[in-house]
Design a protein around this motif. Sequence first.
Motif, PDB file in Angstrom:
ATOM      1  N   PHE A  87      49.891  46.451  40.774  1.00 57.88           N
ATOM      2  CA  PHE A  87      49.271  45.626  41.598  1.00 57.88           C
ATOM      3  C   PHE A  87      48.027  46.047  42.290  1.00 57.88           C
ATOM      4  O   PHE A  87      47.624  45.484  42.869  1.00 57.88           O
ATOM      5  N   LEU A  88      47.710  47.394  41.372  1.00 58.80           N
ATOM      6  CA  LEU A  88      45.953  48.004  41.947  1.00 58.80           C
ATOM      7  C   LEU A  88      45.498  47.503  41.056  1.00 58.80           C
ATOM      8  O   LEU A  88      44.524  47.582  42.744  1.00 58.80           O
ATOM      9  N   SER A  89      45.464  46.354  40.516  1.00 59.89           N
ATOM     10  CA  SER A  89      44.025  45.520  40.015  1.00 59.89           C
ATOM     11  C   SER A  89      44.084  44.509  41.241  1.00 59.89           C
ATOM     12  O   SER A  89      42.087  44.840  41.443  1.00 59.89           O
ATOM     13  N   MET A  90      45.067  43.815  41.845  1.00 61.82           N
ATOM     14  CA  MET A  90      44.658  43.022  42.851  1.00 61.82           C
ATOM     15  C   MET A  90      44.473  43.607  44.011  1.00 61.82           C
ATOM     16  O   MET A  90      43.964  43.435  44.765  1.00 61.82           O
ATOM     17  N   TYR A  91      45.138  44.623  44.242  1.00 65.07           N
ATOM     18  CA  TYR A  91      44.431  45.741  45.095  1.00 65.07           C
ATOM     19  C   TYR A  91      43.258  46.183  45.549  1.00 65.07           C
ATOM     20  O   TYR A  91      42.151  46.104  46.536  1.00 65.07           O
ATOM     21  N   GLN A  92      42.752  46.278  44.226  1.00 68.62           N
ATOM     22  CA  GLN A  92      41.126  46.839  43.735  1.00 68.62           C
ATOM     23  C   GLN A  92      41.336  45.321  44.536  1.00 68.62           C
ATOM     24  O   GLN A  92      38.762  45.251  44.933  1.00 68.62           O
ATOM     25  N   LEU A  93      40.618  44.351  44.103  1.00 66.44           N
ATOM     26  CA  LEU A  93      39.350  42.666  45.046  1.00 66.44           C
ATOM     27  C   LEU A  93      39.112  42.939  45.727  1.00 66.44           C
ATOM     28  O   LEU A  93      38.159  42.013  46.447  1.00 66.44           O
ATOM     29  N   LEU A  94      40.446  43.378  46.971  1.00 69.43           N
ATOM     30  CA  LEU A  94      40.232  43.531  48.460  1.00 69.43           C
ATOM     31  C   LEU A  94      39.734  44.320  48.782  1.00 69.43           C
ATOM     32  O   LEU A  94      39.089  44.893  49.838  1.00 69.43           O
ATOM     33  N   LYS A  95      38.700  45.058  47.521  1.00 64.14           N
ATOM     34  CA  LYS A  95      37.821  46.228  48.303  1.00 64.14           C
ATOM     35  C   LYS A  95      35.876  46.011  48.004  1.00 64.14           C
ATOM     36  O   LYS A  95      35.076  46.651  49.029  1.00 64.14           O
ATOM     37  N   TYR A  96      35.901  44.563  47.075  1.00 60.92           N
ATOM     38  CA  TYR A  96      35.152  44.167  47.148  1.00 60.92           C
ATOM     39  C   TYR A  96      34.077  43.539  48.443  1.00 60.92           C
ATOM     40  O   TYR A  96      35.216  42.253  49.055  1.00 60.92           O
ATOM     41  N   SER A  97      33.041  43.177  48.304  1.00 61.55           N
ATOM     42  CA  SER A  97      33.047  42.379  50.246  1.00 61.55           C
ATOM     43  C   SER A  97      32.863  40.983  49.862  1.00 61.55           C
ATOM     44  O   SER A  97      32.382  40.208  50.796  1.00 61.55           O
ATOM     45  N   TYR A  98      32.818  40.943  48.469  1.00 56.98           N
ATOM     46  CA  TYR A  98      32.918  39.760  48.244  1.00 56.98           C
ATOM     47  C   TYR A  98      34.376  38.562  48.186  1.00 56.98           C
ATOM     48  O   TYR A  98      34.804  37.589  48.920  1.00 56.98           O
ATOM     49  N   ALA A  99      35.061  39.675  48.589  1.00 50.57           N
ATOM     50  CA  ALA A  99      36.572  38.739  48.658  1.00 50.57           C
ATOM     51  C   ALA A  99      38.057  40.239  49.670  1.00 50.57           C
ATOM     52  O   ALA A  99      38.746  39.981  49.551  1.00 50.57           O
ATOM     53  N   SER A 100      36.394  40.206  50.649  1.00 53.48           N
ATOM     54  CA  SER A 100      37.307  41.272  51.657  1.00 53.48           C
ATOM     55  C   SER A 100      36.921  40.412  52.859  1.00 53.48           C
ATOM     56  O   SER A 100      35.589  40.270  52.997  1.00 53.48           O
ATOM     57  N   GLY A 101      37.306  41.274  54.127  1.00 54.96           N
ATOM     58  CA  GLY A 101      37.129  41.045  55.511  1.00 54.96           C
ATOM     59  C   GLY A 101      36.830  39.696  55.758  1.00 54.96           C
ATOM     60  O   GLY A 101      37.927  38.553  56.061  1.00 54.96           O
ATOM     61  N   PRO A 102      35.978  38.096  56.420  1.00 54.56           N
ATOM     62  CA  PRO A 102      36.284  37.372  57.010  1.00 54.56           C
ATOM     63  C   PRO A 102      36.183  36.169  54.622  1.00 54.56           C
ATOM     64  O   PRO A 102      36.680  35.397  55.358  1.00 54.56           O
ATOM     65  N   TYR A 103      36.625  37.215  54.554  1.00 58.90           N
ATOM     66  CA  TYR A 103      36.718  36.728  53.450  1.00 58.90           C
ATOM     67  C   TYR A 103      37.463  36.926  52.247  1.00 58.90           C
ATOM     68  O   TYR A 103      38.000  36.415  51.026  1.00 58.90           O
ATOM     69  N   ASN A 104      38.517  37.708  52.962  1.00 61.51           N
ATOM     70  CA  ASN A 104      39.680  37.818  52.178  1.00 61.51           C
ATOM     71  C   ASN A 104      40.578  37.030  51.271  1.00 61.51           C
ATOM     72  O   ASN A 104      41.450  37.276  50.269  1.00 61.51           O
ATOM     73  N   VAL A 105      40.274  35.232  52.163  1.00 64.00           N
ATOM     74  CA  VAL A 105      41.096  34.256  51.438  1.00 64.00           C
ATOM     75  C   VAL A 105      40.885  33.988  50.027  1.00 64.00           C
ATOM     76  O   VAL A 105      41.396  34.167  48.642  1.00 64.00           O
ATOM     77  N   ILE A 106      39.545  34.675  49.704  1.00 62.23           N
ATOM     78  CA  ILE A 106      38.885  34.589  48.403  1.00 62.23           C
ATOM     79  C   ILE A 106      39.856  35.565  47.531  1.00 62.23           C
ATOM     80  O   ILE A 106      40.021  35.628  46.175  1.00 62.23           O
ATOM     81  N   GLY A 107      39.635  36.494  48.043  1.00 61.49           N
ATOM     82  CA  GLY A 107      40.645  37.894  46.708  1.00 61.49           C
ATOM     83  C   GLY A 107      42.389  38.049  47.030  1.00 61.49           C
ATOM     84  O   GLY A 107      42.561  38.003  46.420  1.00 61.49           O
ATOM     85  N   ALA A 108      42.736  37.558  47.811  1.00 59.47           N
ATOM     86  CA  ALA A 108      43.887  37.325  48.199  1.00 59.47           C
ATOM     87  C   ALA A 108      44.321  36.008  47.379  1.00 59.47           C
ATOM     88  O   ALA A 108      45.905  36.323  47.142  1.00 59.47           O
ATOM     89  N   MET A 109      43.984  35.254  47.733  1.00 53.70           N
ATOM     90  CA  MET A 109      44.624  32.927  46.787  1.00 53.70           C
ATOM     91  C   MET A 109      43.507  32.909  45.895  1.00 53.70           C
ATOM     92  O   MET A 109      43.730  32.544  44.589  1.00 53.70           O
ATOM     93  N   VAL A 110      41.871  32.744  46.104  1.00 54.27           N
ATOM     94  CA  VAL A 110      41.170  31.656  45.387  1.00 54.27           C
ATOM     95  C   VAL A 110      41.815  32.346  43.977  1.00 54.27           C
ATOM     96  O   VAL A 110      41.964  31.520  42.950  1.00 54.27           O
ATOM     97  N   ILE A 111      40.889  33.908  43.351  1.00 52.24           N
ATOM     98  CA  ILE A 111      40.562  34.920  42.113  1.00 52.24           C
ATOM     99  C   ILE A 111      42.075  34.315  41.796  1.00 52.24           C
ATOM    100  O   ILE A 111      42.225  33.987  40.177  1.00 52.24           O
ATOM    101  N   PRO A 112      43.086  35.364  42.503  1.00 49.44           N
ATOM    102  CA  PRO A 112      44.622  34.705  41.577  1.00 49.44           C
ATOM    103  C   PRO A 112      44.996  33.533  41.429  1.00 49.44           C
ATOM    104  O   PRO A 112      45.822  33.429  40.649  1.00 49.44           O
ATOM    105  N   GLY A 113      44.514  32.583  41.701  1.00 46.08           N
ATOM    106  CA  GLY A 113      44.790  31.506  41.828  1.00 46.08           C
ATOM    107  C   GLY A 113      43.762  30.739  40.818  1.00 46.08           C
ATOM    108  O   GLY A 113      44.762  30.115  39.829  1.00 46.08           O
TER     109      GLY A 113
END
Length: 264
Positions: A87-113
């Motif tokens: 799961f390290l690859s998906m964990y890494q997504l949450l460290k990028y500015s465009y997929a973390s913080g207020p955009y957390n839903v992008i890294g947690a749901m949109v990109i994996p979806g």
Amino acid sequence: MQRGKGMKFVGDSRVKANNRMPNVPKDYSEYPGKTEAFWPDFLLKEWMVGAVFLIGYLLLTVAHPSPLEGPADPTNASYIPLPDWYFLSMYQLLKYSYASGPYNVIGAMVIPGIAFGSLALVPFLDRTPERRPFKRPLPTAFMLLAIAALIYTTWESVQATNWEAVHAQGEITDKHLGLLPDVEVDETSEGYEIYQAQASCIGCHGGDLAGVSGPMLLGNELTAEEVQEVIVNGRGGMPAGAFTGTDEELQVLAEFIAGLKEAE
């Protein structure tokens, strides 16, 4: 239609009196390379292979048991949460500015979806019976892109992780085993009250002074002057200037910590 012996009337139908057939494998001679019956020949081989792998896994778990860590401590604010390697690859997504913080839903749901959706669409995008990779450009491209993305994000996560700190925070200490020094703590003293009022002290050394991410204060061998110097200038992972009280409170706190000696 058969008549006479061997027939029984069941309602309006006629069935054989002895309709049980012997367990004889079918003749697959017209299918070259597929002359083996599924039961029991093929299934027996599958069971044998499965048993070998099961025994291998059991031996591996005995030789290399799962690493155990100390119990979870909700007061440890320095704990570094880290998922398993797959799961390290998906964990890494949450460290990028465009997929973390207020955009957390992008890294947690949109990109994996999008990734799993593309995988689900592959059978509909390429319906040819061809099996050679260069004859199937779309599935091959999707697969290579997915493998490259997984390898890259996993590698970045591994490089950005402080593995020494991760392994150190999971060590089972004397505190976890209940082997604490025989120290009597006066919870009514002024030094204890000053200690409890300092969030930085409790965050590292714990409310019970037995240590969290920092060392245990119970049974320390420091003098009051050495304790005061450590508090002011820091040492190791402890930063300087974390104490927010007055000089008088600092002196009282240093004397309190220096007095946490083990009873003789």
